[in-house]
Enzyme design. Structure first.
Site, PDB file in Angstrom:
ATOM      1  N   ASP A 254      -3.010  -1.719 -13.495  1.00  0.00           N
ATOM      2  CA  ASP A 254      -2.865  -0.717 -14.546  1.00  0.00           C
ATOM      3  C   ASP A 254      -1.417  -0.366 -14.859  1.00  0.00           C
ATOM      4  O   ASP A 254      -1.144   0.366 -15.803  1.00  0.00           O
ATOM      5  CB  ASP A 254      -3.628   0.565 -14.156  1.00  0.00           C
ATOM      6  CG  ASP A 254      -5.110   0.324 -14.153  1.00  0.00           C
ATOM      7  OD1 ASP A 254      -5.584  -0.348 -15.074  1.00  0.00           O
ATOM      8  OD2 ASP A 254      -5.793   0.777 -13.213  1.00  0.00           O
TER       9      ASP A 254
ATOM     10  N   HIS B 202      -3.643   0.271  -4.002  1.00  0.00           N
ATOM     11  CA  HIS B 202      -4.946  -0.379  -4.153  1.00  0.00           C
ATOM     12  C   HIS B 202      -5.657  -0.404  -2.816  1.00  0.00           C
ATOM     13  O   HIS B 202      -5.014  -0.566  -1.776  1.00  0.00           O
ATOM     14  CB  HIS B 202      -4.781  -1.811  -4.678  1.00  0.00           C
ATOM     15  CG  HIS B 202      -6.024  -2.324  -5.306  1.00  0.00           C
ATOM     16  ND1 HIS B 202      -7.036  -2.909  -4.572  1.00  0.00           N
ATOM     17  CD2 HIS B 202      -6.432  -2.296  -6.587  1.00  0.00           C
ATOM     18  CE1 HIS B 202      -8.014  -3.224  -5.396  1.00  0.00           C
ATOM     19  NE2 HIS B 202      -7.691  -2.868  -6.614  1.00  0.00           N
TER      20      HIS B 202
HETATM   21  N1  CMC Z   1       0.926   7.371  -5.282  1.00  0.00           N
HETATM   22  C1  CMC Z   1       1.346   8.005  -4.156  1.00  0.00           C
HETATM   23  N2  CMC Z   1       0.733   7.893  -2.966  1.00  0.00           N
HETATM   24  C2  CMC Z   1      -0.339   7.096  -2.897  1.00  0.00           C
HETATM   25  C3  CMC Z   1      -0.813   6.394  -4.009  1.00  0.00           C
HETATM   26  C4  CMC Z   1      -0.146   6.551  -5.238  1.00  0.00           C
HETATM   27  N3  CMC Z   1      -0.550   5.911  -6.332  1.00  0.00           N
HETATM   28  N4  CMC Z   1      -1.895   5.681  -3.648  1.00  0.00           N
HETATM   29  C5  CMC Z   1      -2.084   5.935  -2.358  1.00  0.00           C
HETATM   30  N5  CMC Z   1      -1.152   6.772  -1.895  1.00  0.00           N
HETATM   31  C6  CMC Z   1      -0.980   7.238  -0.502  1.00  0.00           C
HETATM   32  C7  CMC Z   1      -2.076   8.209  -0.090  1.00  0.00           C
HETATM   33  O1  CMC Z   1      -1.715   9.531  -0.361  1.00  0.00           O
HETATM   34  C8  CMC Z   1      -2.191   7.899   1.374  1.00  0.00           C
HETATM   35  O2  CMC Z   1      -1.108   8.519   2.041  1.00  0.00           O
HETATM   36  P1  CMC Z   1      -1.320   9.166   3.518  1.00  0.00           P
HETATM   37  O3  CMC Z   1      -1.851   8.069   4.378  1.00  0.00           O
HETATM   38  O4  CMC Z   1       0.016   9.652   3.916  1.00  0.00           O
HETATM   39  O5  CMC Z   1      -2.307  10.266   3.341  1.00  0.00           O
HETATM   40  C9  CMC Z   1      -1.950   6.407   1.490  1.00  0.00           C
HETATM   41  O6  CMC Z   1      -1.146   6.088   0.347  1.00  0.00           O
HETATM   42  C10 CMC Z   1      -3.228   5.589   1.458  1.00  0.00           C
HETATM   43  O7  CMC Z   1      -3.910   5.889   0.239  1.00  0.00           O
HETATM   44  P2  CMC Z   1      -5.472   6.094   0.105  1.00  0.00           P
HETATM   45  O8  CMC Z   1      -5.717   7.214  -0.848  1.00  0.00           O
HETATM   46  O9  CMC Z   1      -6.120   6.154   1.452  1.00  0.00           O
HETATM   47  O10 CMC Z   1      -5.866   4.726  -0.590  1.00  0.00           O
HETATM   48  P3  CMC Z   1      -7.281   4.376  -1.192  1.00  0.00           P
HETATM   49  O11 CMC Z   1      -7.521   2.971  -0.841  1.00  0.00           O
HETATM   50  O12 CMC Z   1      -8.314   5.366  -0.784  1.00  0.00           O
HETATM   51  O13 CMC Z   1      -7.066   4.571  -2.764  1.00  0.00           O
HETATM   52  C11 CMC Z   1      -6.322   4.101  -4.972  1.00  0.00           C
HETATM   53  C12 CMC Z   1      -6.725   3.514  -3.614  1.00  0.00           C
HETATM   54  C13 CMC Z   1      -6.145   2.978  -5.956  1.00  0.00           C
HETATM   55  C14 CMC Z   1      -7.455   5.019  -5.454  1.00  0.00           C
HETATM   56  C15 CMC Z   1      -5.003   4.916  -4.790  1.00  0.00           C
HETATM   57  O14 CMC Z   1      -3.977   4.049  -4.408  1.00  0.00           O
HETATM   58  C16 CMC Z   1      -4.642   5.655  -6.068  1.00  0.00           C
HETATM   59  O15 CMC Z   1      -5.118   6.771  -6.280  1.00  0.00           O
HETATM   60  N6  CMC Z   1      -3.758   5.050  -6.932  1.00  0.00           N
HETATM   61  C17 CMC Z   1      -3.398   5.676  -8.208  1.00  0.00           C
HETATM   62  C18 CMC Z   1      -4.504   5.471  -9.219  1.00  0.00           C
HETATM   63  C19 CMC Z   1      -4.564   4.028  -9.691  1.00  0.00           C
HETATM   64  O16 CMC Z   1      -3.548   3.433 -10.050  1.00  0.00           O
HETATM   65  N7  CMC Z   1      -5.785   3.491  -9.706  1.00  0.00           N
HETATM   66  C20 CMC Z   1      -6.025   2.133 -10.218  1.00  0.00           C
HETATM   67  C21 CMC Z   1      -6.431   1.178  -9.145  1.00  0.00           C
HETATM   68  S1  CMC Z   1      -6.362  -0.548  -9.695  1.00  0.00           S
HETATM   69  C22 CMC Z   1      -7.560  -0.640 -10.943  1.00  0.00           C
HETATM   70  C23 CMC Z   1      -8.927  -0.612 -10.387  1.00  0.00           C
HETATM   71  O17 CMC Z   1      -9.403  -1.652  -9.928  1.00  0.00           O
HETATM   72  O18 CMC Z   1      -9.542   0.456 -10.397  1.00  0.00           O
END
Ligand code: CMC
Length: 434
Positions: free
Chosen positions: A368, A311
């Site tokens: 989720d 998140h």
């Molecule tokens: N599985 C594996 N790695 C992950 C995941 C995941 N679900 N989420 C983040 N990471 C890694 C990402 O690759 C990055 O690694 P590195 O720094 O080595 O490149 C690190 O963790 C930081 O992630 P980020 O992409 O910079 O995080 P963000 O804040 O931009 O994205 C997120 C947040 C929710 C989009 C992401 O965690 C994600 O894609 N999760 C899976 C989809 C999901 O469950 N979404 C629902 C969110 S809760 C409901 C809502 O409010 O929407």
């Protein structure tokens, strides 16, 4: 309650030999922000913030999140307290109008919703135009926007207050009826009319599951679980879809258009669409008999993301996930259902919670991860999961649209950019291009 307090404190920014003082703004929970409103006019510089991870887009008094401590509050009330004591409609009132409803107010909202739960007869024909395979999020977004055509009188009515519940009741009613109708269409069943004798959740379940030859009557535990699900999704401050509602609303687009856009933003798998993808992932692990530890290794090798994990704001735990995990356990027990996906989800969570990759990145189950288990138990088909999120989020979107609309200092949302394309060049006529 102080919404925002400006302290006599500034941040100094040095740009070459020029230095400027930027005001520091402090929120009611002591969150600090540097106000850069005058940055460009005074220096020519703009800020660049990928994904807006450090950018406060507005001042808001609706929802407070402390991602480090795992705190979520609606209008100052903790999510845990509301989940224990309140209902989705009460919380909707709270979000939109700022206070818990006085006696009679929530009943008034419920009555108005019932009055609006039928769709205009002409609108029902729209469903015939969609293929049965249409994703219900596409149908929902299109139909919310189409609703505006049938209520032109509401397009100009841009104020929402406790005495004019019309547009609030209409949106909350229509979103539920449209969702159920789109499901009926997808399975080739005749649509079931809403039943005004039922409460909001029971009525939705009736419209979803009653058959021409048999009326569906929901168990009280199922109704309560659905109500809790909706309540937990009702708002989450400046997430992608809510920001979309505010951005679209900032152009003074009407509420229907803004809500329709928010539905589209929610659809994506990184946002609301994650609940569908998460269950698909768990089903895939079960169907193919995959070893959970190997799945985690593949996630670490960046083959795919663990859906329902991570998140932008929560860095410790998502309080909604904690509540939903317990609620899904309770519901399964009460109904005597044995969901084969639950142990897989738990094993995945256990493995990830002890793995350095996830720990170092603060990746925990989000809302989720367990919500799909509850929805499956209720009998909601997987393609409808994100629609369920949208029904729950509707009052939050309305509350933010209202707040943004009522802000006397509101401006149209219009970010800047750092241009990375070609510098000016000479046009070459079509015949002379090599
Ligand atoms: N599985 C594996 N790695 C992950 C995941 C995941 N679900 N989420 C983040 N990471 C890694 C990402 O690759 C990055 O690694 P590195 O720094 O080595 O490149 C690190 O963790 C930081 O992630 P980020 O992409 O910079 O995080 P963000 O804040 O931009 O994205 C997120 C947040 C929710 C989009 C992401 O965690 C994600 O894609 N999760 C899976 C989809 C999901 O469950 N979404 C629902 C969110 S809760 C409901 C809502 O409010 O929407």
């Amino acid at each position: 309650m102080p919404v925002q307090e400006v302290m006599n404190q500034t941040a100094k920014l040095q740009l070459g030999d020029k230095s400027i003082d930027l005001p520091v703004v402090v929120g009611s929970e002591n969150e600090h922000a540097v106000d850069i409103s005058k940055l460009r006019s005074e220096t020519g510089y703009i800020t660049l913030d990928n994904g807006f991870g450090n950018t406060g887009a507005c001042r808001s008094a609706i929802t407070y999140i402390d991602g480090e401590k795992g705190i979520l509050r609606y209008r100052g009330y903790s999510m845990e307290t509301l989940a224990e004591n309140s209902t989705f409609l009460e919380v909707s009132w709270l979000l939109i109008f700022g206070e818990l409803p006085k006696p009679g107010q929530v009943e008034d909202l419920a009555d108005r919703i019932k009055e609006h739960s039928l769709l205009h007869q002409d609108m029902r024909h729209h469903f015939e135009g969609f293929p049965a395979t249409a994703h219900p999020m596409a149908v929902l977004s299109a139909m919310i926007n189409a609703s505006s055509c049938y209520h032109p009188e509401l397009l100009e009515n841009n104020s929402i207050d406790e005495s004019s519940l019309e547009v609030v009741a209409m949106l909350m009613a229509k979103v539920s009826t449209i969702a159920a109708f789109s499901y009926k269409k997808s399975i080739g069943d005749p649509q079931r009319y809403p039943d005004p004798s039922l409460d909001y959740c029971s009525n939705f379940l009736h419209c979803m599951f009653s058959k021409p030859y048999g009326r569906y009557s929901a168990e009280p535990e199922v109704v309560r679980a659905l109500d809790l699900f909706l309540m937990l999704h009702a708002d989450h401050e400046q997430n992608c879809s809510t920001s979309t509602a505010r951005v679209v609303g900032s152009s003074e687009a009407n509420l229907f258009a803004s809500m329709s856009a928010a539905v589209c933003a929610l659809w994506g798998p990184l946002h609301g669409g994650a609940n569908q993808r998460c269950i698909e992932m768990l089903e895939g692990i079960r169907r193919d008999g995959l070893d959970v530890k190997k799945v985690v290794e593949r996630v670490k090798n960046r083959e795919f993301k663990l859906m329902g994990f991570g998140h932008r704001v929560y860095k410790n735990s998502d309080p909604r996930a904690t509540i939903l995990k317990k609620a899904s356990d309770d519901l399964l027990k009460k109904l005597g259902v044995d969901d084969p996906l639950l142990p897989i989800a738990q094993e995945l969570e256990d493995v990830a919670r002890h793995d350095e990759f996830f720990l170092s990145r603060n990746l925990y189950p989000n809302v989720d991860f367990y919500s799909g288990i509850i929805l499956r138990t209720i009998g909601i088909p997987i393609e409808m999961f994100t629609v369920m999120f949208a029904i729950g989020r509707m009052p939050g979107w309305i509350a933010h649209w209202k707040e943004q609309h009522e802000n006397p200092n509101g401006r149209i949302a219009r970010p800047r950019q750092v241009y990375t394309g070609s510098p000016e060049r000479d046009y070459v006529a079509a015949g002379s291009r090599g």
